[in-house]
Design a protein around this motif. Structure first.
Motif, short mmCIF file in Angstrom:
data_model
loop_
_atom_site.label_atom_id
_atom_site.label_comp_id
_atom_site.label_asym_id
_atom_site.label_seq_id
_atom_site.Cartn_x
_atom_site.Cartn_y
_atom_site.Cartn_z
N SER A 36 0.83 -1.30 -0.04
CA SER A 36 -0.08 -0.10 -0.02
C SER A 36 0.92 1.32 0.02
O SER A 36 0.37 2.39 -0.13
CB SER A 36 -0.90 -0.03 1.24
OG SER A 36 -0.15 -0.12 2.36
N ASN A 55 0.02 6.27 1.17
CA ASN A 55 -0.77 4.90 1.13
C ASN A 55 -2.06 4.80 0.58
O ASN A 55 -2.91 5.45 0.92
CB ASN A 55 -0.83 4.84 2.82
CG ASN A 55 0.28 5.25 3.55
OD1 ASN A 55 1.06 4.68 4.02
ND2 ASN A 55 0.26 6.91 4.09
N ILE A 56 -2.07 3.49 -0.17
CA ILE A 56 -3.37 3.37 -0.87
C ILE A 56 -4.35 2.95 -0.19
O ILE A 56 -4.46 1.90 0.61
CB ILE A 56 -2.99 2.21 -2.02
CG1 ILE A 56 -1.96 2.86 -2.95
CG2 ILE A 56 -4.36 1.94 -2.65
CD1 ILE A 56 -1.33 1.51 -3.95
N ASN A 58 -7.49 3.00 -1.41
CA ASN A 58 -8.72 2.01 -2.59
C ASN A 58 -8.12 2.67 -3.87
O ASN A 58 -7.22 3.15 -4.09
CB ASN A 58 -10.12 2.31 -2.44
CG ASN A 58 -10.63 3.80 -2.47
OD1 ASN A 58 -10.16 4.60 -3.22
ND2 ASN A 58 -11.37 4.20 -1.64
N SER A 83 3.27 3.80 -7.70
CA SER A 83 3.12 2.67 -6.63
C SER A 83 3.71 1.42 -7.22
O SER A 83 4.34 1.20 -8.62
CB SER A 83 1.47 2.42 -6.73
OG SER A 83 1.19 2.07 -8.21
N TYR A 127 -4.49 -3.09 -8.92
CA TYR A 127 -3.82 -4.00 -7.98
C TYR A 127 -3.15 -4.98 -8.43
O TYR A 127 -3.19 -5.59 -9.56
CB TYR A 127 -4.88 -4.53 -6.88
CG TYR A 127 -5.73 -3.65 -5.89
CD1 TYR A 127 -5.08 -2.09 -5.45
CD2 TYR A 127 -7.06 -3.63 -5.55
CE1 TYR A 127 -5.82 -1.53 -4.94
CE2 TYR A 127 -7.57 -2.64 -5.09
CZ TYR A 127 -7.01 -1.55 -4.56
OH TYR A 127 -7.78 -0.59 -3.80
N GLY A 132 -1.40 -2.63 -3.19
CA GLY A 132 -2.95 -3.00 -2.72
C GLY A 132 -3.27 -2.09 -1.66
O GLY A 132 -2.44 -1.30 -1.21
N ARG A 133 -4.22 -1.97 -1.26
CA ARG A 133 -5.01 -1.04 -0.11
C ARG A 133 -4.35 -1.51 0.99
O ARG A 133 -4.18 -2.48 1.45
CB ARG A 133 -6.51 -0.98 -0.21
CG ARG A 133 -6.99 -2.27 -0.06
CD ARG A 133 -8.59 -2.16 0.07
NE ARG A 133 -9.29 -3.16 0.29
CZ ARG A 133 -10.04 -4.23 -0.88
NH1 ARG A 133 -10.03 -3.55 -1.77
NH2 ARG A 133 -10.49 -5.11 -0.43
N ALA A 134 -4.22 -0.27 2.00
CA ALA A 134 -3.80 -0.23 3.51
C ALA A 134 -5.08 -0.60 4.33
O ALA A 134 -6.27 -0.66 3.94
CB ALA A 134 -3.45 1.33 3.77
#
Length: 260
Positions: A36, A55-56, A58, A83, A127, A132-134
């Motif tokens: 993320s 920080n990702i 979404n 990213s 993704y 990926g998301r945090a």
């Protein structure tokens, strides 16, 4: 451990190191460990350079520090995120910034209080095992003292603007908020006020490990949960004055409402 009833931000969108920077004493890491985590880059004098981190949340939103996305010369057109790359300034995927949403309390009650932002991107993130998301802390969570936590980023490694090419991480410890406040109040110049919306972390009275220039907006992890956003500090890896982070638990509800 911090008692975490974690909130995994799985919002589906459309489906000091004062001033814009802030790892010292760290070790090499790989983006697959922290998928993320992203680099925030700014275009200046004909060159893109890594200014901060983020920080990702979404596919369309990134969480970072407000001081990385404000100022008299700030323009979203000259900011982008990278990213999915272990290495500074190369590889991965580029997404441009469309708009920033700095927290309305930023810099109001005290210098750098509310130093947190949600950034909307111009197109969706894709993704992968490196992107990926945090997972962020739940709203109002209590942060315990002296627990091991981790910084990760591409920031300065010696306190003299010497950023690494490879991602680094370093373990430090949370520090009692009142004790941290007492330490910083001995300084004569701002920022020197520690609020309840901040988390101090370092190796108190030892130093040698910290986030630094270029790490701002990046994560402070308890396990795989982001509990803080790297914000500011008196120098880097200072034995007396630990690093200071925005406390995500003060803003989780606002983050969730904004990143949609």
């Amino acid at each position: 451990m911090v008692r975490l009833v974690v909130l995994a931000l799985a919002l589906m969108a459309a489906s000091s190191c004062y001033a814009s920077q802030r790892i010292i004493g760290g070790r090499p890491a790989y983006i697959e460990q922290y998928p993320s985590l992203v680099q925030v880059e700014e275009y200046t004098d004909g060159v893109w350079w890594q200014k901060c981190a983020g920080n990702i949340l979404n596919i369309l939103y990134v969480l970072s520090a407000a001081h990385c996305f404000e100022g008299p010369y700030y323009d979203p057109l000259f900011h982008r995120i990278r990213s999915g790359s272990t290495y500074r300034h190369s590889g991965g995927n580029i997404n441009y910034v469309e708009k920033e949403f700095n927290h309305p309390s930023y810099d109001v009650a005290a210098p750098l209080d509310g130093d947190i932002t949600v950034v909307r991107l111009s197109r969706p993130i894709i993704y992968s095992n490196a992107v990926g998301r945090a997972t962020i802390n739940y709203h109002g969570a209590r942060i315990l003292d002296n627990i091991p936590v981790v910084y990760a980023g591409w920031g300065d490694t010696i306190g003299e603007y010497a950023p690494p090419e490879q991602l680094l991480d370093v373990q430090v410890y949370t520090i009692n908020n009142d004790l941290c406040r007492e330490r910083y109040l001995t300084l004569d110049t701002p920022p020197n006020i520690i609020t309840r919306n901040m988390i101090c972390a370092g190796v108190l009275d030892v130093g040698g490990r910290d986030a630094c220039h270029g790490d701002s907006g990046g994560p402070l992890y308890d396990g795989n949960v982001i509990i803080g956003i790297i914000s500011w500090g008196e120098g880097c890896a200072n034995a007396t004055f630990p690093g200071v982070n925005a406390n995500v638990a003060s803003y989780t509800n606002w983050i969730a409402e904004t990143a949609v």
